[in-house]
Write a protein that holds these residues in place. Structure first.
Motif, PDB file in Angstrom:
ATOM      1  N   GLU A 206       1.090  -1.349  -0.267  1.00 56.57           N
ATOM      2  CA  GLU A 206       0.054   0.096   0.030  1.00 56.57           C
ATOM      3  C   GLU A 206       0.880   1.372  -0.016  1.00 56.57           C
ATOM      4  O   GLU A 206       0.218   2.306  -0.268  1.00 56.57           O
ATOM      5  CB  GLU A 206      -0.937   0.075   1.114  1.00 56.57           C
ATOM      6  CG  GLU A 206      -2.100  -1.234   0.915  1.00 56.57           C
ATOM      7  CD  GLU A 206      -3.158  -1.029   2.006  1.00 56.57           C
ATOM      8  OE1 GLU A 206      -3.141  -0.181   2.893  1.00 56.57           O
ATOM      9  OE2 GLU A 206      -3.824  -2.103   1.930  1.00 56.57           O
ATOM     10  N   LEU A 209       1.217   1.843  -3.454  1.00 62.95           N
ATOM     11  CA  LEU A 209      -0.072   2.146  -4.397  1.00 62.95           C
ATOM     12  C   LEU A 209      -0.255   3.412  -3.884  1.00 62.95           C
ATOM     13  O   LEU A 209      -0.897   4.369  -4.430  1.00 62.95           O
ATOM     14  CB  LEU A 209      -1.121   1.119  -3.823  1.00 62.95           C
ATOM     15  CG  LEU A 209      -1.018  -0.060  -4.428  1.00 62.95           C
ATOM     16  CD1 LEU A 209      -2.069  -1.229  -3.996  1.00 62.95           C
ATOM     17  CD2 LEU A 209      -0.932  -0.179  -6.001  1.00 62.95           C
ATOM     18  N   THR A 210       0.072   4.113  -2.542  1.00 67.37           N
ATOM     19  CA  THR A 210      -0.203   5.603  -2.370  1.00 67.37           C
ATOM     20  C   THR A 210       0.668   6.367  -3.186  1.00 67.37           C
ATOM     21  O   THR A 210       0.347   7.547  -3.492  1.00 67.37           O
ATOM     22  CB  THR A 210       0.266   5.569  -0.881  1.00 67.37           C
ATOM     23  OG1 THR A 210      -0.611   4.744  -0.081  1.00 67.37           O
ATOM     24  CG2 THR A 210       0.106   7.146  -0.371  1.00 67.37           C
ATOM     25  N   LEU A 213      -1.300   6.823  -6.212  1.00 68.28           N
ATOM     26  CA  LEU A 213      -2.259   7.571  -6.107  1.00 68.28           C
ATOM     27  C   LEU A 213      -1.851   9.037  -6.144  1.00 68.28           C
ATOM     28  O   LEU A 213      -2.241   9.722  -6.722  1.00 68.28           O
ATOM     29  CB  LEU A 213      -3.175   7.482  -4.953  1.00 68.28           C
ATOM     30  CG  LEU A 213      -4.094   6.118  -5.005  1.00 68.28           C
ATOM     31  CD1 LEU A 213      -4.319   5.726  -3.501  1.00 68.28           C
ATOM     32  CD2 LEU A 213      -5.255   6.248  -5.802  1.00 68.28           C
ATOM     33  N   TRP A 214      -0.845   9.427  -5.306  1.00 68.96           N
ATOM     34  CA  TRP A 214      -0.180  10.670  -4.962  1.00 68.96           C
ATOM     35  C   TRP A 214       0.128  11.411  -6.460  1.00 68.96           C
ATOM     36  O   TRP A 214      -0.034  12.454  -6.872  1.00 68.96           O
ATOM     37  CB  TRP A 214       0.960  10.604  -4.104  1.00 68.96           C
ATOM     38  CG  TRP A 214       1.296  12.046  -3.696  1.00 68.96           C
ATOM     39  CD1 TRP A 214       2.403  12.595  -4.450  1.00 68.96           C
ATOM     40  CD2 TRP A 214       0.863  12.900  -2.907  1.00 68.96           C
ATOM     41  NE1 TRP A 214       2.691  13.967  -3.861  1.00 68.96           N
ATOM     42  CE2 TRP A 214       1.641  14.278  -3.080  1.00 68.96           C
ATOM     43  CE3 TRP A 214      -0.466  13.068  -2.000  1.00 68.96           C
ATOM     44  CZ2 TRP A 214       1.403  15.294  -2.140  1.00 68.96           C
ATOM     45  CZ3 TRP A 214      -0.664  14.286  -1.148  1.00 68.96           C
ATOM     46  CH2 TRP A 214       0.292  15.274  -1.457  1.00 68.96           C
ATOM     47  N   VAL A 247      -5.356   5.843 -10.751  1.00 70.03           N
ATOM     48  CA  VAL A 247      -6.189   6.028  -9.419  1.00 70.03           C
ATOM     49  C   VAL A 247      -7.240   5.019  -9.261  1.00 70.03           C
ATOM     50  O   VAL A 247      -7.145   4.481  -8.221  1.00 70.03           O
ATOM     51  CB  VAL A 247      -6.641   7.393  -9.475  1.00 70.03           C
ATOM     52  CG1 VAL A 247      -7.676   7.663  -8.416  1.00 70.03           C
ATOM     53  CG2 VAL A 247      -5.773   8.683  -9.528  1.00 70.03           C
ATOM     54  N   ILE A 248      -7.955   4.470 -10.324  1.00 68.88           N
ATOM     55  CA  ILE A 248      -8.855   3.390 -10.198  1.00 68.88           C
ATOM     56  C   ILE A 248      -8.237   2.146  -9.810  1.00 68.88           C
ATOM     57  O   ILE A 248      -8.820   1.433  -8.881  1.00 68.88           O
ATOM     58  CB  ILE A 248      -9.720   3.507 -11.411  1.00 68.88           C
ATOM     59  CG1 ILE A 248     -10.580   4.800 -11.557  1.00 68.88           C
ATOM     60  CG2 ILE A 248     -10.762   2.190 -11.211  1.00 68.88           C
ATOM     61  CD1 ILE A 248     -11.403   4.977 -12.798  1.00 68.88           C
ATOM     62  N   ALA A 250      -5.296   1.693  -8.553  1.00 65.85           N
ATOM     63  CA  ALA A 250      -4.678   1.683  -7.067  1.00 65.85           C
ATOM     64  C   ALA A 250      -5.705   1.365  -6.055  1.00 65.85           C
ATOM     65  O   ALA A 250      -5.495   0.535  -5.144  1.00 65.85           O
ATOM     66  CB  ALA A 250      -3.853   3.120  -7.053  1.00 65.85           C
ATOM     67  N   VAL A 251      -6.895   1.854  -5.981  1.00 62.92           N
ATOM     68  CA  VAL A 251      -7.758   2.113  -5.171  1.00 62.92           C
ATOM     69  C   VAL A 251      -8.457   0.542  -5.273  1.00 62.92           C
ATOM     70  O   VAL A 251      -8.548  -0.112  -4.155  1.00 62.92           O
ATOM     71  CB  VAL A 251      -8.925   2.909  -5.322  1.00 62.92           C
ATOM     72  CG1 VAL A 251     -10.010   2.651  -4.552  1.00 62.92           C
ATOM     73  CG2 VAL A 251      -8.447   4.533  -5.189  1.00 62.92           C
ATOM     74  N   ALA A 252      -8.726  -0.065  -6.360  1.00 57.78           N
ATOM     75  CA  ALA A 252      -9.154  -1.441  -6.574  1.00 57.78           C
ATOM     76  C   ALA A 252      -8.437  -2.467  -6.115  1.00 57.78           C
ATOM     77  O   ALA A 252      -8.725  -3.335  -5.438  1.00 57.78           O
ATOM     78  CB  ALA A 252      -9.611  -1.499  -8.135  1.00 57.78           C
ATOM     79  N   ILE A 254      -5.950  -1.845  -3.636  1.00 56.38           N
ATOM     80  CA  ILE A 254      -5.986  -1.816  -2.181  1.00 56.38           C
ATOM     81  C   ILE A 254      -7.011  -2.650  -1.599  1.00 56.38           C
ATOM     82  O   ILE A 254      -7.037  -3.494  -0.537  1.00 56.38           O
ATOM     83  CB  ILE A 254      -5.924  -0.473  -1.684  1.00 56.38           C
ATOM     84  CG1 ILE A 254      -4.849   0.403  -2.216  1.00 56.38           C
ATOM     85  CG2 ILE A 254      -6.227  -0.260  -0.015  1.00 56.38           C
ATOM     86  CD1 ILE A 254      -4.760   1.645  -1.977  1.00 56.38           C
ATOM     87  N   LEU A 255      -8.261  -2.501  -2.199  1.00 54.45           N
ATOM     88  CA  LEU A 255      -9.430  -2.798  -1.777  1.00 54.45           C
ATOM     89  C   LEU A 255      -9.476  -4.630  -2.097  1.00 54.45           C
ATOM     90  O   LEU A 255      -9.942  -5.355  -1.030  1.00 54.45           O
ATOM     91  CB  LEU A 255     -10.771  -2.492  -2.226  1.00 54.45           C
ATOM     92  CG  LEU A 255     -10.892  -0.851  -2.016  1.00 54.45           C
ATOM     93  CD1 LEU A 255     -12.187  -0.551  -2.784  1.00 54.45           C
ATOM     94  CD2 LEU A 255     -11.288  -0.806  -0.419  1.00 54.45           C
TER      95      LEU A 255
END
Length: 270
Positions: A206, A209-210, A213-214, A247-248, A250-252, A254-255
């Motif tokens: 993560e 992945l952060t 995102l950043w 972004v999509i 990375a969030v996906a 993580i979840l």
């Protein structure tokens, strides 16, 4: 006053026909500094130093090649007519998204061959990647590229920028947004955040992945100001599309990794 402004020389060293450009030197410095930081952190995390040294030997040239290929593909109208310019990366024209694709694919294959965790590798490398990108933007500064639209000198002075930056943003009789600087500052702030998040002991994977995102969020907004964007259509900027996709994704990830129990290990775990 504007008449006396001269751009900085993009050539750092000239020995006969040999020219060494600031662009290459700055990018090289960013890679070297990032490697040093990654090596120190990998040692603290219990990885053999040779792991990252070997990875860099493959990842850097592959990343540069992929970055250039990515750029050339989306500028094919020009390069199809000027094939000799394809190799002239010292004049600029490498795309960070292409470099990221090449680096990640290299790291995936490398991790499998070396039997180490891919997510552990990229977590360690994340701050180094972002720092390298922050430094690399100053290569664009020396080439007077990756700038934004027209502004006034008063606008730049109101940003309290050093004189040398203001003068370098004076190109062919016009002042421009120093978008290279906006992105560089955003990335440096991101490096600080990532270094702090290391101590929070995030779930493995993560931290990287952060970083994704950043960087993607910052790049999306900075790209809106640029005048030299690679375009997918007349109105659609490729970097903005890729940023949204990243972004999509990375969030996906993580979840998904949390839901599947693939993110139970922590960054500071042995």
């Amino acid at each position: 006053m504007e008449q006396g402004i001269q751009p900085l020389n993009p050539i750092a060293i000239e020995l006969g026909s040999l020219q060494i450009h600031w662009y290459g030197l700055i990018i090289g410095f960013g890679v070297l500094l990032g490697l040093i930081i990654a090596l120190r952190e990998s040692e603290r995390r219990g990885l053999d130093k040779e792991i990252f040294t070997d990875l860099i030997l493959f990842a850097v040239p592959i990343a540069i090649i992929c970055a250039r290929i990515y750029y050339v593909i989306f500028q094919w109208d020009y390069y199809s007519q000027n094939p000799g310019d394809i190799i002239k990366i010292w004049n600029g024209g490498i795309a960070i998204h292409g470099a990221l694709i090449g680096s990640v694919l290299t790291a995936i294959i490398f991790a499998r061959i070396k039997n180490v965790s891919f997510w552990k590798l990229v977590d360690i490398a994340a701050p180094s990647l972002l720092l390298g990108q922050a430094i690399g933007r100053w290569g664009n500064f020396m080439n007077q590229e990756a700038h934004g639209g027209e502004v006034t000198r008063a606008f730049l002075e109101n940003l309290h920028l050093p004189e040398f930056i203001i003068n370098q943003m004076y190109i062919n009789g016009t002042y421009y947004h120093p978008t290279f600087l906006y992105e560089s500052v955003w990335n440096i702030v991101g490096v600080i955040i990532l270094l702090l998040l290391r101590k929070v002991n995030m779930r493995r994977g993560e931290l990287f992945l952060t970083y994704v995102l950043w960087y993607s969020i910052g790049r999306f907004f900075v790209e809106r100001l640029r005048t030299d964007s690679l375009m997918l259509t007349e109105s659609l900027r490729i970097a903005q599309v890729i940023s949204i996709v990243l972004v999509i994704v990375a969030v996906a990830l993580i979840l998904y990794r949390r839901f599947r129990g693939q993110a139970d290990k922590r960054y500071l775990d042995a």
